[in-house]
Design a protein around this motif. Structure first.
Motif, PDB file in Angstrom:
ATOM      1  N   ALA A 259       0.842  -1.243   0.001  1.00  4.19           N
ATOM      2  CA  ALA A 259      -0.036  -0.133  -0.002  1.00  4.19           C
ATOM      3  C   ALA A 259       1.076   1.264   0.026  1.00  4.19           C
ATOM      4  O   ALA A 259       0.340   2.240   0.199  1.00  4.19           O
ATOM      5  CB  ALA A 259      -1.028   0.041   1.053  1.00  4.19           C
ATOM      6  N   LEU A 260       2.072   1.178  -0.338  1.00  3.68           N
ATOM      7  CA  LEU A 260       2.819   2.296  -0.502  1.00  3.68           C
ATOM      8  C   LEU A 260       2.621   3.391  -1.493  1.00  3.68           C
ATOM      9  O   LEU A 260       2.163   2.964  -2.403  1.00  3.68           O
ATOM     10  CB  LEU A 260       4.378   1.900  -0.855  1.00  3.68           C
ATOM     11  CG  LEU A 260       5.272   1.136   0.285  1.00  3.68           C
ATOM     12  CD1 LEU A 260       6.384   0.681  -0.357  1.00  3.68           C
ATOM     13  CD2 LEU A 260       5.654   2.144   1.435  1.00  3.68           C
ATOM     14  N   ASP A 261       2.842   4.544  -1.094  1.00  7.44           N
ATOM     15  CA  ASP A 261       2.322   5.664  -2.023  1.00  7.44           C
ATOM     16  C   ASP A 261       3.357   5.594  -3.178  1.00  7.44           C
ATOM     17  O   ASP A 261       4.559   5.170  -3.050  1.00  7.44           O
ATOM     18  CB  ASP A 261       2.905   6.800  -1.285  1.00  7.44           C
ATOM     19  CG  ASP A 261       2.436   7.995  -2.026  1.00  7.44           C
ATOM     20  OD1 ASP A 261       2.565   8.106  -3.383  1.00  7.44           O
ATOM     21  OD2 ASP A 261       1.791   9.161  -1.570  1.00  7.44           O
ATOM     22  N   LYS A 262       2.900   5.814  -4.456  1.00 10.83           N
ATOM     23  CA  LYS A 262       3.614   5.574  -5.505  1.00 10.83           C
ATOM     24  C   LYS A 262       4.722   6.319  -5.812  1.00 10.83           C
ATOM     25  O   LYS A 262       5.422   6.497  -6.718  1.00 10.83           O
ATOM     26  CB  LYS A 262       2.546   5.551  -6.686  1.00 10.83           C
ATOM     27  CG  LYS A 262       1.703   4.466  -6.781  1.00 10.83           C
ATOM     28  CD  LYS A 262       0.815   4.257  -8.224  1.00 10.83           C
ATOM     29  CE  LYS A 262       0.077   2.868  -8.287  1.00 10.83           C
ATOM     30  NZ  LYS A 262      -0.884   2.704  -9.605  1.00 10.83           N
ATOM     31  N   GLN A 263       4.530   7.530  -4.961  1.00 13.28           N
ATOM     32  CA  GLN A 263       5.724   8.650  -5.089  1.00 13.28           C
ATOM     33  C   GLN A 263       6.759   8.205  -4.334  1.00 13.28           C
ATOM     34  O   GLN A 263       7.800   9.071  -4.186  1.00 13.28           O
ATOM     35  CB  GLN A 263       5.193   9.981  -4.842  1.00 13.28           C
ATOM     36  CG  GLN A 263       3.924  10.493  -5.701  1.00 13.28           C
ATOM     37  CD  GLN A 263       4.528  10.444  -7.014  1.00 13.28           C
ATOM     38  OE1 GLN A 263       5.509  11.117  -7.494  1.00 13.28           O
ATOM     39  NE2 GLN A 263       3.253   9.893  -8.287  1.00 13.28           N
ATOM     40  N   SER A 264       6.632   7.177  -3.479  1.00 10.71           N
ATOM     41  CA  SER A 264       7.727   6.957  -2.290  1.00 10.71           C
ATOM     42  C   SER A 264       9.227   6.475  -3.030  1.00 10.71           C
ATOM     43  O   SER A 264       9.157   5.879  -4.170  1.00 10.71           O
ATOM     44  CB  SER A 264       7.465   5.560  -1.613  1.00 10.71           C
ATOM     45  OG  SER A 264       6.117   6.068  -0.891  1.00 10.71           O
ATOM     46  N   LYS A 265      10.363   6.820  -2.274  1.00 13.61           N
ATOM     47  CA  LYS A 265      11.572   6.480  -2.717  1.00 13.61           C
ATOM     48  C   LYS A 265      12.014   5.561  -1.691  1.00 13.61           C
ATOM     49  O   LYS A 265      12.461   5.963  -0.743  1.00 13.61           O
ATOM     50  CB  LYS A 265      12.304   7.495  -3.136  1.00 13.61           C
ATOM     51  CG  LYS A 265      11.739   8.518  -4.298  1.00 13.61           C
ATOM     52  CD  LYS A 265      12.885   9.506  -4.401  1.00 13.61           C
ATOM     53  CE  LYS A 265      12.410  10.275  -5.634  1.00 13.61           C
ATOM     54  NZ  LYS A 265      13.242  11.482  -6.000  1.00 13.61           N
ATOM     55  N   VAL A 266      12.019   4.206  -2.098  1.00 18.19           N
ATOM     56  CA  VAL A 266      12.374   3.156  -0.636  1.00 18.19           C
ATOM     57  C   VAL A 266      13.997   2.755  -1.026  1.00 18.19           C
ATOM     58  O   VAL A 266      14.401   2.313  -1.955  1.00 18.19           O
ATOM     59  CB  VAL A 266      11.557   2.198  -0.976  1.00 18.19           C
ATOM     60  CG1 VAL A 266      11.909   1.190   0.249  1.00 18.19           C
ATOM     61  CG2 VAL A 266      10.094   2.733  -0.977  1.00 18.19           C
ATOM     62  N   LEU A 267      14.708   3.094   0.413  1.00 16.05           N
ATOM     63  CA  LEU A 267      15.911   2.660   0.249  1.00 16.05           C
ATOM     64  C   LEU A 267      15.806   0.875   0.974  1.00 16.05           C
ATOM     65  O   LEU A 267      15.267   0.793   1.637  1.00 16.05           O
ATOM     66  CB  LEU A 267      16.831   3.574   1.285  1.00 16.05           C
ATOM     67  CG  LEU A 267      18.280   3.024   1.648  1.00 16.05           C
ATOM     68  CD1 LEU A 267      19.098   3.013   0.446  1.00 16.05           C
ATOM     69  CD2 LEU A 267      18.849   3.852   2.685  1.00 16.05           C
ATOM     70  N   LEU A 268      16.584   0.106   0.011  1.00 10.83           N
ATOM     71  CA  LEU A 268      16.564  -1.239   0.764  1.00 10.83           C
ATOM     72  C   LEU A 268      17.908  -1.955   0.162  1.00 10.83           C
ATOM     73  O   LEU A 268      18.539  -1.606  -1.030  1.00 10.83           O
ATOM     74  CB  LEU A 268      15.387  -1.899   0.312  1.00 10.83           C
ATOM     75  CG  LEU A 268      15.012  -2.052  -1.180  1.00 10.83           C
ATOM     76  CD1 LEU A 268      15.799  -3.064  -1.949  1.00 10.83           C
ATOM     77  CD2 LEU A 268      13.521  -2.593  -1.004  1.00 10.83           C
ATOM     78  N   ASP A 269      18.168  -2.764   0.586  1.00 12.09           N
ATOM     79  CA  ASP A 269      19.568  -3.763   0.250  1.00 12.09           C
ATOM     80  C   ASP A 269      18.721  -5.047  -0.370  1.00 12.09           C
ATOM     81  O   ASP A 269      18.344  -5.690   0.297  1.00 12.09           O
ATOM     82  CB  ASP A 269      20.210  -4.243   1.407  1.00 12.09           C
ATOM     83  CG  ASP A 269      21.650  -4.876   1.044  1.00 12.09           C
ATOM     84  OD1 ASP A 269      21.581  -5.199  -0.140  1.00 12.09           O
ATOM     85  OD2 ASP A 269      22.247  -5.100   2.038  1.00 12.09           O
TER      86      ASP A 269
END
Length: 588
Positions: A259-269
């Motif tokens: 359900a994340l916002d489509k404008q989100s920038k997600v940092l992950l490994d």
């Protein structure tokens, strides 16, 4: 069901799903090395209980790939599976073997929650070259595993800042700075030790690993921890809430990322999140691929932790010396398993001891050549005064994690055993005395250890050392001392092991392990240099050392180290043990 029944049932599921092969990694949704029983799928299917391995099942064949540490163990445990000795130059990797076994348009099932995003992407690309598809949306095992153990629910507890050396709010602030540096607005965490370190929480959801099953999301304005609410006491919940942490149920994590916002920038490994997590987020948000900030923060121990680690080295050293004294002097009958129990009892006597950092390896005679041998009722050997005995063990204390290996001979060693022991000791000393520039990587230090063995046409199949957590996992990244070209420079504050070895199959094995801390050495016109500080105190066996094989610098190091061992440990030992240790630490 026995192994053959499980394979038949799995192949029926494969037919129903329209796939030609299944890949079963030894993994959980957090890409952990050690697994809760609920996720020990590889063990359930194959019978192999090692911590590293991958099984592949096709319609006509079944194989298991594992590395040098487990070759002997796997050969003894497997039934209806062919052992592929991963790392042997003549043995293909499982993906190459599968590529050669399958045809274009064939399909492979791989549970996307049990494989990292990075590995899934690599496999998809390799198989695509032959037109083979990989479907990571299939779980073909769960419906077959009818007596599957439940997901663990051990209570979570807080690691006090007096031990951690940094509050979780301070850690949140550091991580948020890294999120901003990468122009992200959210950071997703799935690795259990990273979450434990970040939130100053510990638990017992995985045997000998003090972690909780959880996911986490750190935004610039909120922090969410996804954990079974039954694990969090009202007091702990209130403390987390006071630090800005909002609690959600463990399974709610999957709904949240979808359900994340489509404008989100997600940092992950991509190395530490599953392919399922990666794909779920990637469909809705932009992904910024970087190592978790906590990985490097965690491995650089702070001054509070280092002080505790130094104290813990003394406590743990006394426990191990008490054990070796018992092993040498007690007339009681002993077995591999009873020896492990006795060592545990000595550790329990130490302040702030919680539990072992891994199941102790107590390996007598030919068992000592099995790198990660685990004694059981069917293999438990009685100890007698005629062979080598290897003991590899560690403890998790509130004040740190330990890992130590010593090898002794319970009788009169042969000339070959003395020679081999001395070569391994020379390799150990080479690392202990190493000085190196701040640009050095672990594989360069690893070569220093192997040089003494290589010159004799000898080698060992595991790394020379691994990182160690602080009251956390005994294996911790990102640094390691191994032949693998890991591009991580060694930095002050990193806690590693120094554990070269030598293994003669069906005869004996030798491993000598201390923990070492990277510290500053000196500044010269050629740059900054580092060295190691020993963080383990326990003697080596003088009756297994050929002094003629050591040079003057090595003799001096050994004698000096033994003096430090005695000086540090003697004040807390009973008189008979202290006198025994005094003899063991005499100059050679």
């Amino acid at each position: 069901m026995d192994t053959q029944d499980k394979l038949c049932a799995l192949r029926r599921k494969m037919d129903e799903a329209g796939v030609n092969a299944v890949i079963i990694p030894n993994a959980d949704p957090h890409q952990s090395e050690y697994l809760a029983e609920h996720w020990q799928t590889l063990k359930w299917l194959t019978g192999f209980s090692g911590s590293a391995g991958t099984a592949v099942v096709t319609k006509t064949n079944a194989g298991l790939w594992t590395d040098f540490r487990y070759w002997i163990q796997a050969a003894a445990q497997l039934d209806h599976f062919t052992l592929f000795r991963q790392g042997d130059t003549e043995v293909p990797s499982f993906d190459k073997w599968l590529t050669n076994s399958l045809s274009a348009n064939d399909g492979i099932a791989l549970d996307g929650k049990m494989v990292s995003a990075a590995q899934a992407d690599s496999l998809k690309k390799k198989f695509a070259q032959k037109g083979i598809r990989v479907d990571t949306t299939m779980d073909l095992i769960s419906d077959l595993w009818l007596d599957r153990p439940p997901i663990p629910r051990s209570p979570a507890f807080e690691l006090d800042v007096a031990y951690a050396g940094e509050t979780r709010k301070e850690k949140f602030s550091r991580i948020r700075k890294e999120i901003a540096n990468y122009n992200a607005d959210c950071h997703v965490m799935a690795a259990l030790d990273d979450i434990a370190w970040t939130f100053n929480l510990r638990g017992e959801d995985i045997h000998t690993n003090p972690v909780n099953l959880a996911f986490a999301m750190i935004d610039m304005d909120k922090i969410r921890l996804f954990i079974d609410p039954a694990k969090v006491s009202p007091t702990l919940g209130a403390e987390l809430e006071a630090d800005g942490v909002v609690l959600f149920g463990y399974e709610a994590f999957y709904d949240t990322i979808q359900a994340l916002d489509k404008q989100s920038k997600v940092l992950l490994d991509p190395e530490s999140v599953s392919d399922f997590i990666y794909q779920s987020i990637g469909m809705r948000a932009d992904i910024i691929e970087r190592s978790n900030p906590s990985v490097m923060f965690k491995c650089l121990k702070n001054e509070v932790q280092i002080s505790h680690i130094r104290d813990t080295a003394v406590k743990d050293g006394r426990a191990v010396v008490n054990f070796l004294h018992w092993l040498d002097t007690s007339k009681a009958s002993k077995t591999e398993m009873s020896a492990a129990e006795q060592l545990l009892n000595f550790r329990k006597e130490q302040d702030a001891f919680i539990h072992p950092s891994f199941d102790a390896i107590m390996a007598f005679k030919a068992h000592s050549a099995i790198c990660h041998y685990s004694a059981g009722p069917d293999t438990d050997l009685p100890l007698s005064s005629d062979a080598m005995f290897l003991t590899d063990s560690g403890g998790n204390y509130l004040t740190g994690t330990t890992d130590i290996t010593r090898t002794v001979h319970l009788g009169t060693p042969s000339s070959q055993e003395i020679r081999d022991y001395t070569l391994v000791l020379k390799a150990h000393i080479a690392v202990a005395t190493a000085r190196f520039p701040t640009t050095a990587r672990g594989y360069q230090i690893d070569a220093m250890a192997r040089r003494h063995l290589w010159q004799q046409g000898l080698d060992f199949g595991h790394g020379t050392g691994h990182g160690v957590g602080f009251f956390l996992c005994v294996h911790e990244g990102p640094a390691r001392l191994s032949t693998l070209p890991v591009d991580i420079t060694l930095k002050p504050g990193m806690l590693l092991t120094n554990e070269p070895g030598l293994y003669r199959e069906e005869q004996y094995g030798i491993r000598l392990e201390n923990m070492v801390l990277v510290i500053k050495d000196r500044e010269t016109q050629f740059g900054s240099f580092l060295k190691f500080e020993n963080m383990t105190f326990c003697h080596f066996e003088r009756n297994l050392v050929d002094k003629a094989m050591l040079n003057l610098a090595e003799i001096t190091w050994l004698n000096d180290y033994h003096q430090v061992v005695y000086d540090r440990l003697a004040p807390g030992l009973e008189v008979p043990v202290r006198e025994w240790l005094e003899d063991k630490t005499k100059p050679i």
